[in-house]
Design a protein around this motif. Structure first.
Motif, PDB file in Angstrom:
ATOM      1  N   ASN A 184      52.274  37.018   7.738  1.00 53.83           N
ATOM      2  CA  ASN A 184      52.662  37.259   6.357  1.00 53.83           C
ATOM      3  C   ASN A 184      51.450  37.238   5.441  1.00 53.83           C
ATOM      4  N   PHE A 185      50.290  37.541   5.995  1.00 53.05           N
ATOM      5  CA  PHE A 185      49.054  37.531   5.210  1.00 53.05           C
ATOM      6  C   PHE A 185      48.344  38.872   5.352  1.00 53.05           C
ATOM      7  N   GLU A 186      47.497  39.174   4.389  1.00 56.52           N
ATOM      8  CA  GLU A 186      46.647  40.358   4.457  1.00 56.52           C
ATOM      9  C   GLU A 186      45.305  39.964   5.078  1.00 56.52           C
ATOM     10  N   ASP A 205      49.588  28.428   5.590  1.00 58.75           N
ATOM     11  CA  ASP A 205      50.386  29.606   5.242  1.00 58.75           C
ATOM     12  C   ASP A 205      49.649  30.476   4.226  1.00 58.75           C
ATOM     13  N   PRO A 206      48.509  31.054   4.601  1.00 56.59           N
ATOM     14  CA  PRO A 206      47.670  31.765   3.632  1.00 56.59           C
ATOM     15  C   PRO A 206      48.247  33.118   3.226  1.00 56.59           C
ATOM     16  N   GLN A 216      59.706  32.617   6.473  1.00 55.22           N
ATOM     17  CA  GLN A 216      58.267  32.654   6.202  1.00 55.22           C
ATOM     18  C   GLN A 216      57.795  34.065   5.882  1.00 55.22           C
ATOM     19  N   ASP A 217      58.398  35.071   6.531  1.00 56.88           N
ATOM     20  CA  ASP A 217      57.940  36.438   6.343  1.00 56.88           C
ATOM     21  C   ASP A 217      58.904  37.274   5.502  1.00 56.88           C
ATOM     22  N   ALA A 224      51.471  41.383  -5.243  1.00 61.37           N
ATOM     23  CA  ALA A 224      52.295  41.452  -6.449  1.00 61.37           C
ATOM     24  C   ALA A 224      53.446  42.422  -6.260  1.00 61.37           C
ATOM     25  N   ARG A 225      53.185  43.555  -5.622  1.00 58.55           N
ATOM     26  CA  ARG A 225      54.245  44.530  -5.384  1.00 58.55           C
ATOM     27  C   ARG A 225      55.278  43.979  -4.401  1.00 58.55           C
ATOM     28  N   GLU A 226      54.807  43.271  -3.377  1.00 56.32           N
ATOM     29  CA  GLU A 226      55.738  42.654  -2.426  1.00 56.32           C
ATOM     30  C   GLU A 226      56.647  41.649  -3.127  1.00 56.32           C
TER      31      GLU A 226
END
Length: 242
Positions: free
Chosen positions: A75-77, A49-50, A146-147, A121-123
């Motif tokens: 859910n990752f960049e 879950d990166p 998860q998302d 951080a904003r999320e």
């Protein structure tokens, strides 16, 4: 904040160089997994879950875009790392956070990581703000996913069932698997008419249509589901009907 990163590149030396750069120049980044092809990447992403993927474009058995097609809900960049400039537009179309050219510039790498850290951080701040607002809404509960999260009317929940460290939440026409224990939901729903009738079940008392006597007995719900009541939980349940 710490970022969990997965490195996906078919060249072991490239992964090693990138990991060393991250360790030396990017504080707060932890490499939680590596992969050299799409199949390995799918497994590593599912297990770790990166927060961040460093993704090479060309790989065996398909390329980076083939991998992302298999992961529509992510859910990752993504930071693309490649020697091929022509993939830049495709990377942007995949909503990549950053695009790094090989050989990697340390300054560009630091900027890319800082950019992703700011996004995350904003999320997190927005998520906390929304959750605080939701908690003030009477009759609602937030279900972590998860998302993100889902907001449910408590009245929609028929019962919750323990499944190891997970909980299955049963609604009128669907069920949700949540990575929280039943104890978590017992506490979260303590202000509502829910009874822990068994070590594995938390029941919405409003859904109970019949109680069958016995050592512990059982309850029959509107849905037709019958759930056994543990003897030690019988008194707690019956208090709702006094």
């Amino acid at each position: 904040m710490e970022l969990k990163a997965v490195l996906i590149d078919d060249e072991a030396q490239s992964r090693e160089i990138l990991e060393n750069y991250l360790l030396k120049y990017c504080n707060g980044v932890r490499v939680s997994g590596q992969a050299s092809n799409i199949n390995e990447a799918m497994e590593v992403i599912g297990n770790t879950d990166p927060d961040l993927l460093f993704l090479d474009v060309e790989m065996p058995f398909g390329n980076a875009f083939d991998l992302l097609e298999k992961l529509p809900d992510r859910n990752f960049e993504i930071i693309f790392v490649t020697a091929y400039q022509q993939y830049a537009m495709d990377a942007l179309n995949q909503h990549a956070a950053y695009y790094l050219m090989k050989p990697i510039s340390i300054d560009a790498l630091v900027s890319a990581v800082d950019y992703v850290r700011e996004i995350k951080a904003r999320e997190a701040a927005l998520n906390d703000k929304v959750l605080q607002g939701v908690k003030k809404v009477e009759g609602k509960i937030t279900i972590p996913l998860q998302d993100g999260f889902e907001v449910l009317d408590v009245s929609q929940i028929h019962y919750c069932q323990a499944d190891d460290n997970y909980t299955r939440i049963f609604l009128a026409n669907r069920k949700i698997l949540v990575s929280k224990t039943l104890k978590y939901f017992e506490e979260a729903l303590s202000a509502f008419p829910f009874a822990r009738v068994h070590k594995s079940y938390l029941v919405n008392v409003s859904e109970v249509v019949r109680y069958r006597k016995g050592k512990g007995g059982s309850v029959l719900l509107n849905s037709g589901k019958e759930i056994m009541v543990a003897p030690s939980r019988k008194r707690e349940l019956l208090r709702f009907f006094e």
